[in-house]
Motif scaffolding. Structure first.
Motif, PDB file in Angstrom:
ATOM      1  N   HIS A   1       0.842  -1.183   0.000  1.00  0.00           N
ATOM      2  CA  HIS A   1       0.000   0.000   0.000  1.00  0.00           C
ATOM      3  C   HIS A   1       0.884   1.242   0.000  1.00  0.00           C
ATOM      4  O   HIS A   1       2.014   1.214   0.486  1.00  0.00           O
ATOM      5  N   ILE A   2       0.373   2.332  -0.529  1.00  0.00           N
ATOM      6  CA  ILE A   2       1.163   3.561  -0.625  1.00  0.00           C
ATOM      7  C   ILE A   2       1.572   4.052   0.758  1.00  0.00           C
ATOM      8  O   ILE A   2       2.694   4.519   0.948  1.00  0.00           O
TER       9      ILE A   2
ATOM     10  N   TYR B   1       7.969   3.352   5.186  1.00  0.00           N
ATOM     11  CA  TYR B   1       9.336   2.884   5.000  1.00  0.00           C
ATOM     12  C   TYR B   1      10.273   4.039   4.650  1.00  0.00           C
ATOM     13  O   TYR B   1      11.403   4.105   5.134  1.00  0.00           O
ATOM     14  N   VAL B   2       9.815   4.938   3.812  1.00  0.00           N
ATOM     15  CA  VAL B   2      10.630   6.097   3.444  1.00  0.00           C
ATOM     16  C   VAL B   2      10.881   6.975   4.653  1.00  0.00           C
ATOM     17  O   VAL B   2      12.004   7.453   4.878  1.00  0.00           O
TER      18      VAL B   2
ATOM     19  N   LEU C   1      14.448   7.900   6.272  1.00  0.00           N
ATOM     20  CA  LEU C   1      14.901   9.276   6.485  1.00  0.00           C
ATOM     21  C   LEU C   1      15.227   9.530   7.953  1.00  0.00           C
ATOM     22  O   LEU C   1      16.199  10.215   8.269  1.00  0.00           O
ATOM     23  N   ALA C   2      14.415   8.972   8.837  1.00  0.00           N
ATOM     24  CA  ALA C   2      14.686   9.139  10.266  1.00  0.00           C
ATOM     25  C   ALA C   2      16.014   8.493  10.632  1.00  0.00           C
ATOM     26  O   ALA C   2      16.788   9.051  11.425  1.00  0.00           O
TER      27      ALA C   2
END
Length: 77
Positions: free
Chosen positions: A3-4, A10-11, A15-16
């Motif tokens: 799912h989007i 995940y992105v 980034l974190a």
């Protein structure tokens, strides 16, 4: 199929991690005192700043070289 919102999650986790990892590594400098050879190395978190600068420079150079090395989309047809 993912799912989007899962991909976005995940992105955001990635980034974190990219933001937190240099900060965590910079904390180690509080416990370990490096012996600088030049005055520039006396700057706090110099090695982190230097490596980040070189990393982004490497990415920029790679993007520039990509235009010369990239094959046309129908090269293998």
């Amino acid at each position: 199929m993912t799912h989007i919102s899962d991909r976005l999650l995940y992105v955001l986790f990635g980034l974190a991690a990219l933001i937190a990892l240099p900060d965590i590594l910079a904390l180690f400098e509080l416990f370990y005192h490096p012996h600088p050879y030049t005055e520039m190395e006396e700057i706090p978190v110099f090695y982190g700043l230097y490596s980040m600068t070189v990393f982004f420079l490497l990415i920029a150079v790679a993007k520039g070289v990509q235009t010369f090395l990239a094959r046309k989309e129908d090269y293998y047809d």
